[in-house]
Design a protein around this motif. Structure first.
Motif, PDB file in Angstrom:
ATOM      1  N   MET A 114       0.832  -1.204   0.000  1.00  0.00           N
ATOM      2  CA  MET A 114       0.000   0.000   0.000  1.00  0.00           C
ATOM      3  C   MET A 114       0.864   1.251   0.000  1.00  0.00           C
ATOM      4  SD  MET A 114      -2.790  -1.314   2.812  1.00  0.00           S
ATOM      5  CE  MET A 114      -3.323   0.338   3.230  1.00  0.00           C
ATOM      6  N   ALA A 115       1.878   1.264   0.861  1.00  0.00           N
ATOM      7  CA  ALA A 115       2.750   2.433   0.958  1.00  0.00           C
ATOM      8  C   ALA A 115       3.509   2.661  -0.347  1.00  0.00           C
ATOM      9  CB  ALA A 115       3.721   2.253   2.125  1.00  0.00           C
ATOM     10  N   ARG A 116       4.017   1.570  -0.938  1.00  0.00           N
ATOM     11  CA  ARG A 116       4.728   1.689  -2.213  1.00  0.00           C
ATOM     12  C   ARG A 116       3.817   2.269  -3.287  1.00  0.00           C
ATOM     13  NH1 ARG A 116       5.163  -2.156  -6.670  1.00  0.00           N
ATOM     14  NH2 ARG A 116       3.092  -2.696  -5.866  1.00  0.00           N
ATOM     15  N   THR A 117       2.551   1.818  -3.313  1.00  0.00           N
ATOM     16  CA  THR A 117       1.618   2.303  -4.326  1.00  0.00           C
ATOM     17  C   THR A 117       1.314   3.784  -4.131  1.00  0.00           C
ATOM     18  OG1 THR A 117       0.644   0.094  -4.542  1.00  0.00           O
ATOM     19  CG2 THR A 117      -0.678   1.964  -5.306  1.00  0.00           C
ATOM     20  N   VAL A 118       1.031   4.202  -2.901  1.00  0.00           N
ATOM     21  CA  VAL A 118       0.776   5.616  -2.627  1.00  0.00           C
ATOM     22  C   VAL A 118       2.013   6.453  -2.944  1.00  0.00           C
ATOM     23  CG1 VAL A 118       0.238   7.289  -0.816  1.00  0.00           C
ATOM     24  CG2 VAL A 118      -1.037   5.147  -0.945  1.00  0.00           C
ATOM     25  N   ASP A 119       3.182   5.911  -2.656  1.00  0.00           N
ATOM     26  CA  ASP A 119       4.439   6.589  -2.996  1.00  0.00           C
ATOM     27  C   ASP A 119       4.493   6.885  -4.488  1.00  0.00           C
ATOM     28  OD1 ASP A 119       7.397   7.243  -2.681  1.00  0.00           O
ATOM     29  OD2 ASP A 119       7.555   5.414  -3.879  1.00  0.00           O
TER      30      ASP A 119
ATOM     31  N   SER B  98      11.867  -4.225  -0.813  1.00  0.00           N
ATOM     32  CA  SER B  98      13.001  -4.626  -1.658  1.00  0.00           C
ATOM     33  C   SER B  98      12.593  -5.600  -2.754  1.00  0.00           C
ATOM     34  CB  SER B  98      14.106  -5.248  -0.800  1.00  0.00           C
ATOM     35  OG  SER B  98      13.724  -6.540  -0.329  1.00  0.00           O
ATOM     36  N   LYS B  99      11.398  -6.219  -2.617  1.00  0.00           N
ATOM     37  CA  LYS B  99      10.954  -7.228  -3.583  1.00  0.00           C
ATOM     38  C   LYS B  99       9.940  -6.697  -4.586  1.00  0.00           C
ATOM     39  CE  LYS B  99      11.336 -10.885  -0.056  1.00  0.00           C
ATOM     40  NZ  LYS B  99      10.552 -11.827   0.782  1.00  0.00           N
ATOM     41  N   LEU B 100       9.279  -5.606  -4.273  1.00  0.00           N
ATOM     42  CA  LEU B 100       8.166  -5.138  -5.097  1.00  0.00           C
ATOM     43  C   LEU B 100       8.635  -4.671  -6.477  1.00  0.00           C
ATOM     44  CD1 LEU B 100       6.176  -3.184  -2.369  1.00  0.00           C
ATOM     45  CD2 LEU B 100       5.387  -5.228  -3.582  1.00  0.00           C
ATOM     46  N   ASN B 101       7.786  -4.885  -7.463  1.00  0.00           N
ATOM     47  CA  ASN B 101       8.060  -4.451  -8.831  1.00  0.00           C
ATOM     48  C   ASN B 101       6.841  -3.679  -9.346  1.00  0.00           C
ATOM     49  OD1 ASN B 101       9.082  -4.125 -11.378  1.00  0.00           O
ATOM     50  ND2 ASN B 101       8.645  -6.224 -12.045  1.00  0.00           N
ATOM     51  N   PRO B 102       6.969  -2.354  -9.550  1.00  0.00           N
ATOM     52  CA  PRO B 102       8.187  -1.570  -9.382  1.00  0.00           C
ATOM     53  C   PRO B 102       8.506  -1.311  -7.914  1.00  0.00           C
ATOM     54  CG  PRO B 102       6.367  -0.119  -9.936  1.00  0.00           C
ATOM     55  CD  PRO B 102       5.836  -1.526 -10.037  1.00  0.00           C
ATOM     56  N   ALA B 103       9.753  -1.041  -7.666  1.00  0.00           N
ATOM     57  CA  ALA B 103      10.192  -0.700  -6.318  1.00  0.00           C
ATOM     58  C   ALA B 103       9.649   0.671  -5.935  1.00  0.00           C
ATOM     59  CB  ALA B 103      11.717  -0.674  -6.279  1.00  0.00           C
TER      60      ALA B 103
END
Length: 263
Positions: A89-94, A148-153
């Motif tokens: 969720m945080a990565r997506t909002v980022d 560290s694993k998410l795509n995209p980072a």
């Protein structure tokens, strides 16, 4: 001197979402540096069953609505979401919040949780302060590993803000994982806990100067307490405002911005 920043926590209670959205626009235009909401399901003051909105879906809207400010929860409750899901969720909002240069604006604020009604009404196990802190300590490495694993980072190393002042557990988690520590404490307490934080940092092999100190003005005017807090190392100051009338504290916010600009 490291730049002093002014944050405003918009409590998502006792107001319509239109009011919240308009307040976000006004505060960004005024020059506020950081906008926060909170991660609760019911009001923390006033009518217990009054108007209230969920925080993380709101952050996604703020990511689209704003263009300059950083933003986040002050703070996310670790108990309410699977750690890997929360990281995603945080990565997506980022990414949603990214500037033209591709850099996001999310600050990932997190804590162990405390508001028992949230837990009871939504079916989470409340536990004890100790078990909730242990859960936070277990979640942080999972969150970092998932990033560290998410795509995209994530677009950047998402700044982690940890709130709380527990000396044995919370401050050790801060030393291990936080870029920002929100102290929720007065000046005297802050100075004492800073020394404890430095001891935890030494124990985990980290320089305490890497952690930005965050606090609030309390009920005092910025000019009354701000300079002393800056002297103590605070660099992020947050003012809390609440519905139904977010405008009633605009004078204090403007005074804080003027004080910031005078430094």
């Amino acid at each position: 001197m490291t730049q002093v920043r002014i944050g405003v926590q918009i409590a998502p209670q006792h107001a319509s979402y239109q009011q919240i959205r308009d307040t976000v626009v006004e505060l960004e235009q005024l020059g506020v540096d950081v906008l926060f909401n909170w991660d609760h399901f019911y009001p923390l003051s006033g009518e217990p069953d009054g108007l209230h909105f969920e925080g993380w879906t709101m952050l996604a809207a703020w990511a689209e609505q704003t263009t300059r400010v950083e933003f986040g929860c002050l703070v996310t409750c670790n108990s309410y979401r699977n750690a890997d899901l929360l990281a995603d969720m945080a990565r997506t909002v980022d990414h949603i919040s990214a500037h033209d240069d591709g850099t996001g604006r999310l600050i990932f604020g997190i804590g162990s949780g405390w508001f028992e009604r949230d837990y009871d009404e939504y079916g989470y196990e409340f536990g004890t302060p100790g078990t909730r802190l242990d859960a936070l300590a277990e979640a942080m490495p999972r969150i970092e590993a998932r990033w560290s694993k998410l795509n995209p980072a994530p677009t950047r190393d998402i700044p982690v803000l940890i709130g709380g002042g527990g000396e044995k557990k919370t401050l050790r988690i801060v030393a291990q994982h936080a870029d920002i520590w929100h102290s929720f404490s007065d000046l005297e307490t802050l100075n004492r806990k800073k020394r404890i934080l430095a001891e935890h940092c030494e124990a985990v092999g980290r320089d305490v100067s890497e952690i930005t100190l965050s606090s609030a003005f309390g009920n005092a005017a910025p000019t009354e307490v701000g300079d002393a807090l800056v002297e103590a190392g605070v660099r992020l100051f947050t003012i809390g405002i609440s519905g139904p009338d977010y405008t009633q504290d605009l004078g204090k916010i403007k005074a804080a911005l003027a004080w910031r600009d005078s430094l």
